[in-house]
Design a protein around this motif. Structure first.
Motif, mmCIF file in Angstrom:
data_model
loop_
_atom_site.group_PDB
_atom_site.id
_atom_site.type_symbol
_atom_site.label_atom_id
_atom_site.label_comp_id
_atom_site.label_asym_id
_atom_site.label_seq_id
_atom_site.Cartn_x
_atom_site.Cartn_y
_atom_site.Cartn_z
ATOM 1 N N LYS A 1 5.632 -1.528 9.395
ATOM 2 C CA LYS A 1 4.591 -1.288 10.412
ATOM 3 C C LYS A 1 4.430 -2.560 11.248
ATOM 4 N N HIS B 1 6.201 9.331 12.682
ATOM 5 C CA HIS B 1 5.283 8.854 11.643
ATOM 6 C C HIS B 1 3.862 9.280 12.019
ATOM 7 N N GLY C 1 -1.593 4.353 2.679
ATOM 8 C CA GLY C 1 -2.362 3.107 2.705
ATOM 9 C C GLY C 1 -3.718 3.216 2.026
ATOM 10 N N SER D 1 1.423 5.460 -0.553
ATOM 11 C CA SER D 1 1.036 4.633 -1.693
ATOM 12 C C SER D 1 2.078 4.605 -2.817
ATOM 13 N N GLY E 1 2.914 -0.489 2.307
ATOM 14 C CA GLY E 1 2.366 -1.697 1.681
ATOM 15 C C GLY E 1 3.270 -2.348 0.645
HETATM 16 O O1 LIG Z 1 5.692 4.757 6.199
HETATM 17 C C1 LIG Z 1 5.081 4.514 5.160
HETATM 18 C C2 LIG Z 1 3.874 5.206 4.845
HETATM 19 O O2 LIG Z 1 3.005 5.287 5.917
HETATM 20 C C3 LIG Z 1 3.238 4.871 3.546
HETATM 21 O O3 LIG Z 1 2.477 3.691 3.600
HETATM 22 P P1 LIG Z 1 1.861 3.122 2.236
HETATM 23 O O4 LIG Z 1 3.003 2.993 1.279
HETATM 24 O O5 LIG Z 1 1.258 1.797 2.613
HETATM 25 O O6 LIG Z 1 0.847 4.131 1.770
#
Ligand SMILES: O=C[C@H](O)COP(=O)(O)O
Length: 253
Positions: A11, A95, A173, A213, A235
């Motif tokens: 991101k 996304h 997230g 997550s 993350g």
């Molecule tokens: O592209 C990845 C996703 O939006 C998942 O993000 P996350 O692993 O921080 O929940």
């Protein structure tokens, strides 16, 4: 047997010095490319130097979005031609953050998916429901519609190369992960949709990631599920140690 695909999505995180440091730490530890596809999707600004930094490594650099036009007066955008030219082979498309904050729709995602194929870039096409949609029992229909719209007009041989990321928006997230069973069920719905749109063979080939997550503590259970072929990780892809553990889980899937 579908090859696991583990992709980190950074991101809009990391300074360039941190990005380079991460790549230096991880690039020698990525699994063989014939066993796992290992990808970091970095901010556009870092793509070219990170592609150079990963030369000779099985760690690949991907993009987080792109425009569908090959060139044009689109201030601030990056084209598939530009990505391919610097050695990018994967791009995340649609996304939920792009859909939510940048007005991407199923129609624009479909245009981008087609453009990616035209230029030899593998799309990681994201789909997923909101909490409200899940609670109202609409998950399957929402995801089926997103898949059908996203792949509209693609040929079966293109579908064979496709990566679909199922990311329930409420799990991104938030620390809330879908249970492995729930994630697998929706990934199964996606596979069935591809079978009905194309063929059982195409459905058997398409790779489906779960995202939301994912971390070293839960990835093995997720990858152990019948319909989950990989993970799209936010993350937990930001720290080298944690990302290497995710890649190792891919090796044992
Ligand atoms: O592209 C990845 C996703 O939006 C998942 O993000 P996350 O692993 O921080 O929940």
């Amino acid at each position: 047997m579908r090859k696991p695909i583990i992709a980190g999505n950074w991101k809009m995180y990391k300074k360039f010095s941190e990005a380079k440091q991460f790549i230096e730490e991880v690039k020698g530890l990525a699994p063989d490319a014939d066993k796992v596809d290992s990808i970091i999707c970095a901010p556009s600004l870092f793509l070219q130097p990170l592609v150079q930094a990963t030369e000779g490594s099985t760690l690949q650099i991907g993009a987080q979005t792109m425009h569908d036009a090959k060139e044009g007066a689109y201030t601030g955008e990056v084209s598939p031609v530009q990505l391919k030219d610097i050695g990018i082979n994967y791009v995340i498309l649609g996304h939920s953050e792009r859909r939510q904050y940048f007005n991407e729709s199923d129609v624009s995602v479909n245009k981008k998916v087609k453009a990616a194929y035209e230029h030899g870039i593998t799309p990681i096409m994201c789909v997923g429901e909101t909490l409200e949609q899940r609670e109202s029992g609409a998950t399957a229909s929402i995801v089926e519609n997103q898949v059908a719209a996203g792949v509209a007009g693609l040929a079966e041989e293109q579908i064979n190369q496709l990566v679909i990321a199922y990311e329930p928006i409420w799990a991104i997230g938030t620390g809330k992960t879908a249970t492995a069973e729930d994630a697998n069920e929706v990934c199964g719905v996606i596979r069935k949709k591809i079978a009905s749109l194309y063929s059982p063979e195409a459905a058997d080939q398409v790779r489906i990631q779960y995202g939301g997550s994912v971390k070293p503590a839960n990835i093995e259970e997720l990858l152990g599920m019948e319909h989950i072929d990989g993970a799209l990780v936010g993350g937990a892809s930001l720290e080298a140690d944690s990302f290497v553990k995710l890649l190792e889980a891919g090796l044992h899937a």
